[in-house]
Design a protein around this motif. Structure first.
Motif, PDB file in Angstrom:
ATOM      1  N   ASN B 384       0.836  -1.205   0.000  1.00 27.87           N
ATOM      2  CA  ASN B 384       0.000   0.000   0.000  1.00 27.87           C
ATOM      3  C   ASN B 384       0.866   1.248   0.000  1.00 27.87           C
ATOM      4  O   ASN B 384       0.617   2.199  -0.740  1.00 27.87           O
ATOM      5  N   TRP B 388       0.952   4.330  -2.732  1.00 35.36           N
ATOM      6  CA  TRP B 388       0.673   5.732  -2.388  1.00 35.36           C
ATOM      7  C   TRP B 388       1.828   6.625  -2.835  1.00 35.36           C
ATOM      8  O   TRP B 388       1.613   7.741  -3.290  1.00 35.36           O
ATOM      9  N   GLN B 401      -4.294  11.253  -2.268  1.00 38.87           N
ATOM     10  CA  GLN B 401      -3.362  11.199  -1.136  1.00 38.87           C
ATOM     11  C   GLN B 401      -3.956  11.762   0.151  1.00 38.87           C
ATOM     12  O   GLN B 401      -3.533  11.395   1.233  1.00 38.87           O
ATOM     13  N   ILE B 404      -5.318   9.107   2.516  1.00 35.88           N
ATOM     14  CA  ILE B 404      -4.415   8.034   2.969  1.00 35.88           C
ATOM     15  C   ILE B 404      -4.654   7.694   4.435  1.00 35.88           C
ATOM     16  O   ILE B 404      -4.630   6.534   4.836  1.00 35.88           O
ATOM     17  N   LYS B 405      -4.911   8.726   5.254  1.00 34.55           N
ATOM     18  CA  LYS B 405      -5.021   8.476   6.701  1.00 34.55           C
ATOM     19  C   LYS B 405      -6.146   7.497   7.037  1.00 34.55           C
ATOM     20  O   LYS B 405      -6.020   6.698   7.961  1.00 34.55           O
ATOM     21  N   TYR B 406      -7.220   7.519   6.246  1.00 36.89           N
ATOM     22  CA  TYR B 406      -8.321   6.592   6.528  1.00 36.89           C
ATOM     23  C   TYR B 406      -7.945   5.157   6.143  1.00 36.89           C
ATOM     24  O   TYR B 406      -8.296   4.203   6.831  1.00 36.89           O
ATOM     25  N   VAL B 408      -4.911   4.111   6.167  1.00 34.14           N
ATOM     26  CA  VAL B 408      -3.938   3.705   7.200  1.00 34.14           C
ATOM     27  C   VAL B 408      -4.685   3.150   8.407  1.00 34.14           C
ATOM     28  O   VAL B 408      -4.312   2.114   8.966  1.00 34.14           O
ATOM     29  N   PHE B 409      -5.762   3.816   8.789  1.00 32.79           N
ATOM     30  CA  PHE B 409      -6.512   3.375   9.970  1.00 32.79           C
ATOM     31  C   PHE B 409      -7.050   1.956   9.768  1.00 32.79           C
ATOM     32  O   PHE B 409      -6.885   1.084  10.628  1.00 32.79           O
ATOM     33  N   LEU B 411      -6.005  -0.318   7.709  1.00 31.99           N
ATOM     34  CA  LEU B 411      -4.898  -1.276   7.634  1.00 31.99           C
ATOM     35  C   LEU B 411      -4.329  -1.574   9.013  1.00 31.99           C
ATOM     36  O   LEU B 411      -4.065  -2.733   9.358  1.00 31.99           O
ATOM     37  N   VAL B 412      -4.151  -0.523   9.811  1.00 33.42           N
ATOM     38  CA  VAL B 412      -3.541  -0.712  11.135  1.00 33.42           C
ATOM     39  C   VAL B 412      -4.475  -1.519  12.043  1.00 33.42           C
ATOM     40  O   VAL B 412      -4.036  -2.463  12.710  1.00 33.42           O
ATOM     41  N   VAL B 413      -5.756  -1.184  12.037  1.00 33.67           N
ATOM     42  CA  VAL B 413      -6.692  -1.935  12.890  1.00 33.67           C
ATOM     43  C   VAL B 413      -6.774  -3.394  12.417  1.00 33.67           C
ATOM     44  O   VAL B 413      -6.725  -4.325  13.229  1.00 33.67           O
TER      45      VAL B 413
END
Lengths: 321, 656
Positions: B384, B388, B401, B404-406, B408-409, B411-413
């Protein structure tokens, strides 16, 4: 603040939802501040989110999360934040600007921060290395295998049981034939706080005097359980019996989705029969005080008590179909 | 003029006939490998041991004239009966006769030799498949510039593979010598069982080498017309041979894990197909093909990243940026179905032996699966991240871009759930504070229902990132673009909601029903993959370009991500190989031949991880040598000084 409690049964999703909500609020606040010309620098936004997550995990979740898991979560969230702040070139430039300013010492203040950092960071690392090498008197961590692989066969009271194919002889329908679907339909309603489906029906209530077949065997299993097992495993089968906290680790919690719910009935039969001492080396036999119940119960009694445990928790034993 | 044409035609005819004959000859081993032909006859295993022979002779003296009795054995897996023509598995003892040794742990030596051979073997089997795909893409391309570009890329791929091929053969030799020197009894038994196909394996290797060399050195000679098609067809032959080779090698490990075709004493029963076609053979074949492809893509992407980072001009940078992207995309295309193939393999393992499955997933080796989950997470997150970064070289990519933060969230969770252990590492004090082995909140993430949800969320997000990338510099211009966009977004949202719902619902139903729930989850993910991508491509058929792709103008971070991707592949491959091998515990051949060497125990996680890391390091040092050799050859070629037009398709940096 009762509304802030973690609600049993929904806690895993609640935790994720709370984190998602927090991040959303954070993003909205940041967007609003940016609109007002008072945006938080990316560097501090990243650091702030990371600290928030660590504080949330440490103080919000109860019982406390062991350090090893918080370390995993901390590392993964740091990686996630790195991905966010360096996802685009503009964001990356913005993120590293304060760091570069300090490294370049663009003002007196930055030079002072640089000097302090160059002293404090090595000292902190040295201190960390020193403390981690200090002798510790804590018991060592054991990577205990809670569900070690069972043998292919087990011998109880002189009879050999092939664990992959043997069936509980008391898991039967009205005609006396093995019938898991029939018995599954008569366990307690798990989603409704573990209540019996119909207390007035002897087909569902093992304590009804007219109970026959499966439900009667469940009652007999229950009687054996409360005569022998509940002192440790608790009268709610949640591993919180009277003596539970005298042991380390404490007895298994059968209401947890990760214990009997994901095991075959024959696995539980083997574990109950052989007890802690019969565990293979990988299962840390020295870390379980459960007696080998084959020395105290008959084969039939063991099958009945196992069936009662499934009935009471509202779980089904795992099967191969 | 007429003579000239007929002369050319004659030459062509001769070339075609020659190549056809060569192809037939090269394919011969495959026909020979067919079980009916390979079964052979006569006693296997080099005959019974001397003491048994002596006993048989003594018995036979009094029965002269009677027909020799052949004992009938029962297949341990297929339960069929057959003549016990082989010798029983040797009962070894911890002596120099069975386990000669140096002053070092023999198992670790074998482990390293085996792993290195596997790394290179996987690489040289995967790269020709990429070459085949890319060469055909070039052949089918109507755009001549693109065709040339693809052709150059395929050549670049095979060039790397060629040097690695020699190393593979050398490492294979080292592996056999290690077996013969340190585990002669075991190797003797295994080779006796596989005697009917042992030489076929060797012949396949010869065929593979011959085809590969002709394929590589004939690149320039066969670059046009029918000859080019023949050249491309040779890549098919090459891959068929390579795949059969791998299947044969897989049959050995399949036999070691889930033996068949032998009786309880390990005596060969005369049916080589049963020995090859064990319970785990096919799941292993599928898993290894996908794994090899993902690994090969990762290594080539790392090569491209290395060349990008050391490039001296924009033209080179553009070419290797593009090469890295193609290799990464091919690798990830095979990474996405890999977890599903893994589930199938594990399901078959459980079906074969319950205790083997529990040892893997819930018992002794369960901690290694947590590490594996972490590595899988790293692979997807890195992919990912690369995509990006790649958006940054497209005009219009910045539109995506900001979101991206959403991503990331999610993916991280997803990753946090995926890697949360069921049994947590903790001090006794933490255990008491927590009140039990399982945490009431996090414990639920430790079981399969939640983990399926986690990995599917990660995969779906990766697919969405790919769709972003495809749209980077383009805006759909079809009439139904607005409806299509709404439909696509709704599709992904529904798939995510379905995934979360199923993951939660799994806690309220029996475990065996829960396993079935992975089907709607996977169906949602695969629908996103196939339907989402197809719909997106259909929308982009008529699209407005916002600007060119600026190949070569990508942040160096992206190239480090590619190197990390390849390293994570390598580490994970080493780990999974170790897990698969360790699950036999103290058996050379499961339940047939016991390992009585002093090393028949399971290593600690730390020691295992160190050996895996050593293997990874060793592989990357040697493959860097291979890369360096590749670059050395390229230096001879003149590098055009002209600067590419920004956004134009990158032109080949080197000739061949």
């Amino acid at each position: 603040m009762t509304w802030l409690k973690l609600v049993e049964g929904y806690m895993p999703m609640q935790m994720i939802s709370e984190l998602a909500g927090s991040i959303l609020i954070f993003a909205l606040a940041n967007w609003a501040l940016n609109r007002a010309g008072m945006g938080i620098p990316k560097f501090w936004a990243g650091v702030g989110v990371w600290i928030y997550i660590q504080l949330y995990l440490k103080y919000r979740i109860y019982p406390p999360i062991p350090f090893s898991v918080r370390a995993i979560y901390g590392t993964v969230s740091a990686c996630g934040i790195f991905m966010w702040v360096s996802g685009s070139e503009d964001a990356w430039q913005e993120f590293k600007r304060p760091v570069m300013n300090v490294m370049d010492g663009i003002s007196g203040f930055h030079k002072a921060v640089r000097t302090v950092s160059l002293i404090v960071i090595p000292l902190a690392l040295g201190g960390f290395a020193y403390t981690s090498f200090l002798p510790s008197f804590e018991e060592p961590i054991e990577l205990r295998t809670v569900h070690p692989a069972p043998p292919a066969t087990t011998k109880v009271h002189g009879k050999t049981f092939v664990l992959q194919v043997v069936e509980n002889p008391y898991r039967v329908n009205n005609e006396g034939k093995y019938d898991q679907a029939y018995t599954d339909a008569r366990i307690v309603e798990q989603a409704m706080g573990r209540l019996m489906k119909d207390v007035n029906d002897p087909n569902y209530n093992p304590w009804d005097p007219n109970a026959e077949g499966y439900t009667k065997y469940v009652r007999e299993g229950g009687e054996i359980f409360f005569q022998n097992c509940h002192f440790c495993h608790g009268d709610n089968l949640n591993g919180r019996g009277l003596w539970a906290y005298a042991f380390n680790p404490i007895p298994a919690n059968f209401t947890d989705a990760g214990t009997i719910a994901q095991l075959q009935e024959t696995f539980v039969f083997w574990r109950v029969s052989k007890g802690g001492i019969g565990l293979p080396g990988e299962g840390f036999p020295w870390a379980s005080v459960m007696p080998p119940w084959e020395q105290h119960l008959t084969v039939d009694e063991i099958w009945k008590v196992v069936m009662f445990e499934y009935w009471h928790t509202g779980y089904y034993p795992r099967t191969w179909d | 003029m007429g003579r000239l044409t007929s002369g050319r035609a004659g030459k062509k005819f001769l070339a075609v006939t020659g190549l056809f004959a060569m192809g037939v000859m090269l394919l011969l081993p495959i026909f020979v490998a067919l079980p009916a032909l390979a079964g052979g006859g006569g006693p296997a295993a080099g005959g019974p041991p001397p003491d048994v022979v002596a006993a048989q002779e003594a018995e036979g003296e009094g029965a002269e004239g009677e027909e020799a009795k052949v004992e009938i054995g029962r297949d341990v897996y297929y339960k069929t009966e057959g003549p016990a023509v082989g010798a029983p598995a040797p009962k070894t003892q911890d002596t120099a006769e069975f386990y000669p040794r140096y002053n070092f742990e023999s198992r670790v030596l074998l482990w390293v030799a085996n792993q290195q051979h596997l790394y290179y073997g996987s690489f040289v089997l995967a790269v020709p498949i990429f070459c085949m795909c890319i060469e055909f893409a070039g052949l089918l391309s109507k755009d001549k510039a693109m065709a040339k570009k693809y052709d150059q890329l395929a050549y670049d791929f095979i060039k790397i593979s060629l040097t690695a091929y020699s190393l593979t053969a050398i490492l294979g030799g080292i592996l056999i010598f290690t077996f013969l020197t340190l585990y002669p009894a075991f190797f003797g038994y295994l080779s006796s069982i596989f005697r009917p196909v042992m030489h076929i394996y060797a012949l396949m290797f010869v065929a593979e080498s011959g085809t590969l060399y002709i394929y590589y050195y004939g690149w320039d000679k066969m670059k046009e017309g029918l000859l080019k098609w023949l050249h491309a067809s040779m890549s098919v032959v090459l891959n068929v041979i390579g795949t059969v080779l791998m299947f044969l090698a897989n049959s050995w490990i399949g036999f070691m894990m889930s033996p068949a075709g032998v009786d309880e004493q390990g005596r060969y029963l005369g049916n080589i197909w049963h020995v090859i076609h064990t319970a785990l053979w096919n799941p292993l074949n599928v898993h290894r093909i996908l794994g090899n492809m993902a690994f090969g893509g990762g290594v080539v992407a790392a090569y491209a990243a290395y060349r990008f980072l050391s490039a001296k001009n924009d033209e080179e940078r553009a070419h290797y940026d593009w090469m890295g992207y193609i290799a990464m995309a091919l690798g990830v295309a095979f990474l996405i179905p890999l977890p599903f193939a893994g589930y199938w393999l594990m399901r078959e393992v459980y079906a074969y032996r319950q205790q083997m499955g529990i040892t893997l997933m819930g018992g002794l080796l369960a901690w290694l699966f947590i590490i594996q989950a972490t590595m899988i997470g790293i692979l997807f997150l890195t992919t990912n991240y690369y995509l990006w970064q790649a958006l940054g070289r497209m005009t219009g990519g910045e539109r995506f871009q900001r979101y991206i933060k959403y991503f990331v969230f999610i993916l991280v969770v997803g990753l946090l759930v995926f890697i949360t252990p069921h049994t947590i590492v903790m001090t006794p004090a933490e255990l008491k504070a927590m009140g039990g082995q399982q945490h009431p909140v996090l414990g639920n993430y430790g079981v399969m229902s939640a983990k399926n949800g986690g990995i599917n969320a990660i995969i779906m997000t990766t697919i969405a990132s790919f769709i972003w990338y495809q749209r980077g510099n383009r805006v759909p211009a079809v009439k139904w673009a607005k409806f299509g966009n709404i439909f696509l977004i709704t599709f992904f949202v529904v798939a995510h909601l379905n995934n979360i719902w199923v993951a939660c619902y799994g806690y309220f139903i029996p475990a065996n029903v829960r396993i079935g729930l992975s089907v709607p989850q996977v169906a949602g993910t695969l629908s996103c993959l196939f339907f989402g991508s197809a719909l997106n491509l259909a929308m982009l058929k008529q699209s407005r370009e916002l600007g060119p792709i600026r190949w070569g103008q990508i942040a160096p971070r992206s190239q480090y991500a590619l190197i990390m991707l390849a390293t994570a592949f390598t580490w994970m491959m080493g780990l999974m190989g170790y897990i698969r091998s360790s699950v036999r515990l103290f058996w050379h051949v499961n339940e047939i031949m016991r390992d009585n060497s002093p090393w028949a125990y399971t290593h600690t996680i730390g020691f295992g991880a160190n050996v895996i890391s050593f293997n990874v390091l060793f592989f990357w040092i040697t493959i860097m040598f291979v890369f360096w050799l590749g670059a050395l050859g390229a230096k001879k070629a003149p590098v055009p000084a002209t600067q590419p037009v920004p956004g134009a398709a990158p032109q080949p940096a080197t000739g061949h």
